[in-house]
Design a protein around this motif. Structure first.
Motif, PDB file in Angstrom:
ATOM      1  N   TRP A   1      24.545  20.440 -99.609  1.00 59.97           N
ATOM      2  CA  TRP A   1      24.544  19.248 -98.376  1.00 59.97           C
ATOM      3  C   TRP A   1      22.929  19.291 -97.997  1.00 59.97           C
ATOM      4  O   TRP A   1      22.599  20.437 -97.354  1.00 59.97           O
ATOM      5  CB  TRP A   1      25.649  19.697 -97.321  1.00 59.97           C
ATOM      6  CG  TRP A   1      25.626  18.778 -96.301  1.00 59.97           C
ATOM      7  CD1 TRP A   1      24.733  17.889 -95.996  1.00 59.97           C
ATOM      8  CD2 TRP A   1      26.424  19.150 -95.159  1.00 59.97           C
ATOM      9  NE1 TRP A   1      25.134  17.351 -94.761  1.00 59.97           N
ATOM     10  CE2 TRP A   1      26.116  18.008 -94.136  1.00 59.97           C
ATOM     11  CE3 TRP A   1      27.619  19.833 -95.036  1.00 59.97           C
ATOM     12  CZ2 TRP A   1      27.080  17.693 -93.114  1.00 59.97           C
ATOM     13  CZ3 TRP A   1      28.253  19.778 -93.768  1.00 59.97           C
ATOM     14  CH2 TRP A   1      28.076  18.725 -92.739  1.00 59.97           C
ATOM     15  N   ALA A   2      22.415  18.306 -98.001  1.00 57.06           N
ATOM     16  CA  ALA A   2      21.210  18.082 -97.517  1.00 57.06           C
ATOM     17  C   ALA A   2      21.083  16.924 -96.550  1.00 57.06           C
ATOM     18  O   ALA A   2      22.006  15.986 -96.539  1.00 57.06           O
ATOM     19  CB  ALA A   2      20.146  17.895 -98.685  1.00 57.06           C
ATOM     20  N   VAL A   3      20.162  16.988 -95.625  1.00 59.47           N
ATOM     21  CA  VAL A   3      19.834  15.830 -94.927  1.00 59.47           C
ATOM     22  C   VAL A   3      18.416  15.321 -95.077  1.00 59.47           C
ATOM     23  O   VAL A   3      17.369  16.112 -95.309  1.00 59.47           O
ATOM     24  CB  VAL A   3      19.812  16.100 -93.279  1.00 59.47           C
ATOM     25  CG1 VAL A   3      19.584  14.894 -92.383  1.00 59.47           C
ATOM     26  CG2 VAL A   3      21.057  16.640 -92.884  1.00 59.47           C
ATOM     27  N   LYS A   4      18.543  13.696 -95.489  1.00 56.53           N
ATOM     28  CA  LYS A   4      17.259  13.293 -96.196  1.00 56.53           C
ATOM     29  C   LYS A   4      16.617  12.211 -95.192  1.00 56.53           C
ATOM     30  O   LYS A   4      17.509  11.494 -94.553  1.00 56.53           O
ATOM     31  CB  LYS A   4      17.750  12.719 -97.508  1.00 56.53           C
ATOM     32  CG  LYS A   4      18.168  13.807 -98.624  1.00 56.53           C
ATOM     33  CD  LYS A   4      17.106  14.763 -98.971  1.00 56.53           C
ATOM     34  CE  LYS A   4      17.452  15.473-100.069  1.00 56.53           C
ATOM     35  NZ  LYS A   4      16.366  16.482-100.697  1.00 56.53           N
ATOM     36  N   LYS A   5      15.587  11.835 -95.494  1.00 55.44           N
ATOM     37  CA  LYS A   5      14.971  10.599 -95.081  1.00 55.44           C
ATOM     38  C   LYS A   5      15.101   9.264 -95.715  1.00 55.44           C
ATOM     39  O   LYS A   5      14.734   9.440 -96.812  1.00 55.44           O
ATOM     40  CB  LYS A   5      13.470  10.728 -94.721  1.00 55.44           C
ATOM     41  CG  LYS A   5      13.015  11.963 -93.718  1.00 55.44           C
ATOM     42  CD  LYS A   5      11.412  11.778 -93.443  1.00 55.44           C
ATOM     43  CE  LYS A   5      11.015  12.805 -92.338  1.00 55.44           C
ATOM     44  NZ  LYS A   5       9.673  12.854 -92.328  1.00 55.44           N
ATOM     45  N   CYS A   6      15.740   8.491 -95.212  1.00 53.77           N
ATOM     46  CA  CYS A   6      15.781   7.132 -96.098  1.00 53.77           C
ATOM     47  C   CYS A   6      16.855   6.266 -94.930  1.00 53.77           C
ATOM     48  O   CYS A   6      17.853   6.589 -94.567  1.00 53.77           O
ATOM     49  CB  CYS A   6      16.567   7.395 -97.179  1.00 53.77           C
ATOM     50  SG  CYS A   6      16.724   5.783 -98.277  1.00 53.77           S
TER      51      CYS A   6
END
Length: 548
Positions: A122-127
């Motif tokens: 589980w990652a949190v990404k910029k987009c």
């Protein structure tokens, strides 16, 4: 800032794809893997404030190696345990699935590393996912997913030639029945039993199943050969529908032009034994002359296209007849028990208007009277064919009209109509049209020309658009020649300059000339003609794409 970030949840197995909502567990030590340090600081505490922020982020749900389509939705609840995170989720109703391979293709934009595709985390990404999804919906794959997830019996699409209708049919087929599933299809060689089929589709590639044997001495006995496939064998051998194919073919061509299916025997392996079966790999065409037949002839390309359509339509008629029995165990055949969709791309070829209308009415009647849950997608570049289908799908249909109260098997709200547009940048728009109003073809052509003039993108084919409008309008108004509608000059004669450029531009000898450069004087004349037609003959101006 939250709208510029999203949760990326990459699962090891697609088990949480059982419905539109559910829950699953992810190891706590895999939370915030492949997440920038600055972003980690906002969420790694997993206190209530961090949980609320995570729940407010759009979430991309994917499976390792993209073995299934990715989905977009929201996290609705997070339970923190000592070793695991228990997550409840809901897929967004306004977000269609994302085609397999799209995340890999767009991984730089989505900020996804290569290794992430092979590890559950589980990652949190910029987009900005809303912007990303909006771009996806302008692709043929995104439009195909939209069509798949629309709950209508019929979806009718108009598009100019070259817009991408056939490519759309291939994208749609790949979503419903990916090639790696080993499904037999109607545009390729035999791969698997028909019982596994989920989609029937007719497009330009369907005709590639049929080809002429041109290695004959002086072309003495031409025959149309058929690539090995289970469809034609099923409809001709197993169902004995060769006569219905002939009847359908002669309806649109000539009642004396007769196909003759040539039966042959081939050996196959069945339960470890070699057995002989009948197959029909060739068709000859002759004319009836009383009780005699002429020697075989090579039919025209238009007649050949009509023959291929007749095979498909007869197949479709037989399938609908079998599937009207709701009890699977009582059906005559089980080959099409899993059929979900029928995609028909431009069956119109070399037909006069009367036969074209007849074809459209027959197809609409078959669809409206079908007594199963099959969904239909129809695309066409022909405005008359589109409008006849549109009108037919505007009418109710019931099986027993004498029974009171009537039970309507089909209602107009079961059909959604669209226009497919393509931009110069290879982006696509699927524009919804009104349920009851047929597509205003002439208004759309004028709108396309006006747009080209405003954008300084006038091409030679825009003059062909004008001529098309003039021809149809002249017929409607009772003029023998479309030139009669041209503006008049000082001596009360018709504008010869306008006539000349319309004649030259609409009869280019080479395909490349269609998009050639247009002289400035011709562009000015084109704008004059558009304004003249609009004012003289009362054509309305489309103010918005959906005003139809």
């Amino acid at each position: 800032m939250s709208c510029q970030m999203y949760n990326l949840i990459m699962a090891s197995v697609p088990s949480f794809y059982s419905g539109d909502q559910g829950e699953f567990t992810i190891p706590k030590d895999r939370f915030l893997e492949y997440t920038e340090a600055a972003i980690k600081g906002q969420f790694q505490s997993l206190d209530q404030d961090a949980i609320n922020k995570l729940k407010n982020l759009p979430t991309m749900f994917a499976v390792e190696n993209e073995v299934v389509d990715a989905r977009i939705g929201k996290i609705t609840d997070i339970k923190v345990n000592s070793n695991n995170l228990r997550i409840k989720y809901r897929f967004g109703k306004d977000y269609h699935p994302l085609t397999r391979g799209l995340l890999k293709e767009e991984q730089q934009k989505l900020d996804i590393d290569d290794f992430e595709f092979h590890r559950g985390h589980w990652a949190v990404k910029k987009c900005d996912i809303s912007e990303f999804y909006g771009e996806y919906l302008k692709s043929l794959a995104g439009i195909a997913h939209k069509l798949k997830n629309t709950d209508k019996k019929v979806q009718l699409i108009y598009a100019f030639n070259g817009t991408g209708k056939t490519r759309l049919s291939r994208e749609f087929k790949e979503i419903i029945a990916p090639k790696e599933d080993g499904l037999d299809d109607l545009d390729g060689a035999e791969q698997a039993p028909l019982s596994r089929h989920k989609i029937l589709y007719y497009n330009a590639f369907t005709e590639d199943l049929f080809y002429w044997d041109n290695d004959l001495d002086a072309d003495s006995e031409p025959k149309l050969k058929i690539q090995p496939n289970t469809f034609t064998d099923w409809i001709i051998r197993d169902r004995g529908q060769d006569q219905n194919i002939i009847t359908n073919f002669q309806r649109y061509t000539n009642n004396k032009l007769t196909p003759q299916f040539i039966e042959q025997t081939k050996q196959i392996s069945e339960n470890g034994r070699r057995v002989n079966i009948s197959t029909f790999p060739e068709v000859k065409f002759t004319y009836e002359r009383g009780t005699e037949h002429t020697p075989p002839i090579k039919i025209s390309k238009g007649e050949e296209s009509n023959f291929v359509w007749s095979v498909f339509f007869t197949l479709l008629e037989e399938v609908m007849e079998i599937l009207k029995e709701p009890d699977i165990d009582k059906r005559e055949d089980d080959y099409f028990n899993e059929l979900e969709y029928v995609f028909i791309d431009d069956p119109v070829s070399s037909l006069d208007d009367n036969h074209l209308i007849e074809l459209a009415v027959n197809l609409a009647s078959l669809i409206k009277s079908s007594e199963c849950n099959i969904k239909f997608v129809i695309t066409t570049h022909n405005p008359l064919f589109y409008n006849v289908l549109s009108n037919e799908f505007n009418n109710k249909w019931c099986k027993n009209p004498e029974t009171q109260p009537r039970v309507w098997n089909y209602k107009p709200n079961q059909c959604q109509k669209y226009r497919l547009n393509k931009s110069i940048e290879e982006k696509f728009d699927l524009i919804e049209l009104g349920v009851k109003t047929p597509f205003s073809y002439h208004l759309h052509l004028l709108s396309e020309i006006r747009k080209a003039i405003n954008d300084n993108q006038v091409k030679k084919y825009h003059f062909n658009f004008i001529r098309n409008i003039l021809e149809k309008t002249a017929t409607f108004l009772g003029h023998d020649k479309w030139e009669s509608l041209l503006p008049k000059v000082a001596d009360n004669s018709f504008d010869s300059y306008a006539n000349r450029i319309l004649q030259l531009s609409s009869h280019s000898a080479h395909a490349g000339e269609e998009t050639g450069e247009v002289e400035e004087n011709d562009k000015v004349k084109l704008e004059e003609l558009v304004n003249f037609l609009s004012s003289e003959y009362g054509f309305l101006k489309l103010e918005a794409e959906g005003d139809q």
